[in-house]
Design a protein around this motif. Structure first.
Motif, PDB file in Angstrom:
ATOM      1  N   PHE A 160     -86.483 -74.856  39.873  1.00  0.00           N
ATOM      2  CA  PHE A 160     -86.490 -75.087  38.430  1.00  0.00           C
ATOM      3  C   PHE A 160     -86.816 -76.546  38.161  1.00  0.00           C
ATOM      4  N   LYS A 161     -87.673 -76.788  37.183  1.00  0.00           N
ATOM      5  CA  LYS A 161     -88.018 -78.155  36.790  1.00  0.00           C
ATOM      6  C   LYS A 161     -88.131 -78.232  35.277  1.00  0.00           C
ATOM      7  N   ILE A 162     -87.859 -79.433  34.736  1.00  0.00           N
ATOM      8  CA  ILE A 162     -88.013 -79.692  33.308  1.00  0.00           C
ATOM      9  C   ILE A 162     -88.876 -80.951  33.159  1.00  0.00           C
ATOM     10  N   PRO A 163     -90.198 -80.800  33.265  1.00  0.00           N
ATOM     11  CA  PRO A 163     -91.067 -81.968  33.095  1.00  0.00           C
ATOM     12  C   PRO A 163     -91.524 -82.136  31.645  1.00  0.00           C
ATOM     13  N   ARG A 164     -91.888 -83.352  31.303  1.00  0.00           N
ATOM     14  CA  ARG A 164     -92.523 -83.640  30.012  1.00  0.00           C
ATOM     15  C   ARG A 164     -94.024 -83.638  30.277  1.00  0.00           C
ATOM     16  N   GLU A 165     -94.765 -82.812  29.526  1.00  0.00           N
ATOM     17  CA  GLU A 165     -96.184 -82.608  29.798  1.00  0.00           C
ATOM     18  C   GLU A 165     -97.029 -82.885  28.553  1.00  0.00           C
ATOM     19  N   PRO A 166     -98.247 -83.413  28.746  1.00  0.00           N
ATOM     20  CA  PRO A 166     -99.176 -83.553  27.623  1.00  0.00           C
ATOM     21  C   PRO A 166     -99.910 -82.235  27.373  1.00  0.00           C
ATOM     22  N   HIS A 167    -100.328 -82.048  26.142  1.00  0.00           N
ATOM     23  CA  HIS A 167    -101.121 -80.871  25.785  1.00  0.00           C
ATOM     24  C   HIS A 167    -102.206 -81.327  24.813  1.00  0.00           C
ATOM     25  N   THR A 168    -103.431 -80.945  25.084  1.00  0.00           N
ATOM     26  CA  THR A 168    -104.542 -81.282  24.201  1.00  0.00           C
ATOM     27  C   THR A 168    -104.930 -80.057  23.390  1.00  0.00           C
ATOM     28  N   TYR A 214     -90.073 -72.289  36.325  1.00  0.00           N
ATOM     29  CA  TYR A 214     -89.549 -71.791  37.591  1.00  0.00           C
ATOM     30  C   TYR A 214     -90.727 -71.580  38.527  1.00  0.00           C
ATOM     31  N   GLN A 215     -90.710 -72.252  39.657  1.00  0.00           N
ATOM     32  CA  GLN A 215     -91.770 -72.163  40.658  1.00  0.00           C
ATOM     33  C   GLN A 215     -93.153 -72.359  40.024  1.00  0.00           C
ATOM     34  N   LYS A 216     -93.267 -73.417  39.249  1.00  0.00           N
ATOM     35  CA  LYS A 216     -94.516 -73.853  38.601  1.00  0.00           C
ATOM     36  C   LYS A 216     -95.020 -72.911  37.512  1.00  0.00           C
ATOM     37  N   SER A 217     -94.190 -71.976  37.047  1.00  0.00           N
ATOM     38  CA  SER A 217     -94.548 -71.099  35.932  1.00  0.00           C
ATOM     39  C   SER A 217     -93.699 -71.471  34.726  1.00  0.00           C
ATOM     40  N   PRO A 218     -94.324 -71.806  33.578  1.00  0.00           N
ATOM     41  CA  PRO A 218     -93.538 -72.192  32.399  1.00  0.00           C
ATOM     42  C   PRO A 218     -92.807 -70.986  31.797  1.00  0.00           C
ATOM     43  N   LEU A 219     -91.511 -71.153  31.584  1.00  0.00           N
ATOM     44  CA  LEU A 219     -90.700 -70.105  30.978  1.00  0.00           C
ATOM     45  C   LEU A 219     -90.405 -70.399  29.517  1.00  0.00           C
ATOM     46  N   TYR A 220     -90.112 -71.679  29.218  1.00  0.00           N
ATOM     47  CA  TYR A 220     -89.762 -72.104  27.866  1.00  0.00           C
ATOM     48  C   TYR A 220     -90.374 -73.475  27.625  1.00  0.00           C
ATOM     49  N   GLY A 226     -84.746 -76.311  19.814  1.00  0.00           N
ATOM     50  CA  GLY A 226     -86.171 -76.218  19.543  1.00  0.00           C
ATOM     51  C   GLY A 226     -86.989 -75.603  20.665  1.00  0.00           C
ATOM     52  N   TRP A 227     -86.348 -74.963  21.608  1.00  0.00           N
ATOM     53  CA  TRP A 227     -87.049 -74.354  22.735  1.00  0.00           C
ATOM     54  C   TRP A 227     -87.692 -73.038  22.305  1.00  0.00           C
ATOM     55  N   LYS A 228     -88.917 -72.801  22.786  1.00  0.00           N
ATOM     56  CA  LYS A 228     -89.666 -71.573  22.500  1.00  0.00           C
ATOM     57  C   LYS A 228     -89.870 -70.789  23.791  1.00  0.00           C
ATOM     58  N   LYS A 229     -89.924 -69.496  23.674  1.00  0.00           N
ATOM     59  CA  LYS A 229     -90.109 -68.610  24.829  1.00  0.00           C
ATOM     60  C   LYS A 229     -91.587 -68.541  25.198  1.00  0.00           C
ATOM     61  N   PHE A 230     -91.895 -68.761  26.472  1.00  0.00           N
ATOM     62  CA  PHE A 230     -93.247 -68.548  26.994  1.00  0.00           C
ATOM     63  C   PHE A 230     -93.199 -67.322  27.890  1.00  0.00           C
ATOM     64  N   GLY A 231     -92.865 -67.519  29.165  1.00  0.00           N
ATOM     65  CA  GLY A 231     -92.788 -66.408  30.102  1.00  0.00           C
ATOM     66  C   GLY A 231     -91.372 -65.989  30.406  1.00  0.00           C
ATOM     67  N   GLY A 232     -90.390 -66.635  29.796  1.00  0.00           N
ATOM     68  CA  GLY A 232     -88.985 -66.332  30.068  1.00  0.00           C
ATOM     69  C   GLY A 232     -88.480 -65.182  29.224  1.00  0.00           C
ATOM     70  N   GLU A 233     -87.207 -64.917  29.374  1.00  0.00           N
ATOM     71  CA  GLU A 233     -86.572 -63.831  28.636  1.00  0.00           C
ATOM     72  C   GLU A 233     -85.777 -64.398  27.468  1.00  0.00           C
ATOM     73  N   VAL A 234     -85.516 -63.564  26.491  1.00  0.00           N
ATOM     74  CA  VAL A 234     -84.649 -63.952  25.386  1.00  0.00           C
ATOM     75  C   VAL A 234     -83.211 -63.690  25.802  1.00  0.00           C
ATOM     76  N   PRO A 235     -82.268 -64.447  25.328  1.00  0.00           N
ATOM     77  CA  PRO A 235     -82.432 -65.565  24.413  1.00  0.00           C
ATOM     78  C   PRO A 235     -82.926 -66.814  25.142  1.00  0.00           C
ATOM     79  N   VAL A 236     -83.502 -67.731  24.384  1.00  0.00           N
ATOM     80  CA  VAL A 236     -83.942 -68.981  24.988  1.00  0.00           C
ATOM     81  C   VAL A 236     -82.698 -69.747  25.435  1.00  0.00           C
ATOM     82  N   PRO A 237     -82.820 -70.537  26.490  1.00  0.00           N
ATOM     83  CA  PRO A 237     -81.637 -71.229  27.007  1.00  0.00           C
ATOM     84  C   PRO A 237     -81.160 -72.333  26.080  1.00  0.00           C
TER      85      PRO A 237
END
Length: 108
Positions: A3-11, A26-32, A45-56
């Motif tokens: 598990f990692k929580i990095p800050r990433e840029p998005h264009t 989790y294992q380089k796949s974004p969940l939230y 303010g977390w949004k669900k990407f590939g994870g399950e609800v509820p958001v953590p």
């Protein structure tokens, strides 16, 4: 770590504007994700990407020792609840867990 929580840029592909956000993956796949320019991990303010609800829920602590105090407080509350149910084994386990959390402060 898996598990990692990095800050990433998005264009933005339409405007070319660059914004930042935090990802919980989790294992380089974004969940939230949480879009923000803040340099601090957000607690909301977390949004669900590939994870399950509820958001953590993310608990942000200023200092490492604050985590151990929070764990000790949670363990005490659980122990108090167990005592109200006359579940003495569970109460003892919870209180011991709280003391163990406080002992870790010495190494923090």
């Amino acid at each position: 770590a898996d598990f990692k929580i990095p800050r990433e840029p998005h264009t933005n592909p339409k405007t070319g504007a660059k914004k930042h956000g935090w990802l919980l993956g989790y294992q380089k796949s974004p969940l939230y994700g949480a879009p923000t320019e803040s340099l601090t991990v957000p607690s909301t303010g977390w949004k669900k990407f590939g994870g399950e609800v509820p958001v953590p829920e993310v608990a942000v602590h200023q200092w490492l020792v604050d985590i151990f105090f929070a764990r000790a407080d949670d363990a005490k509350a659980a122990g108090d609840t167990a005592m109200e149910r006359d579940d003495w084994n569970e109460a003892c386990r919870c209180f011991s867990e709280g003391v163990d959390a406080l002992k870790k402060i010495r190494g923090a």
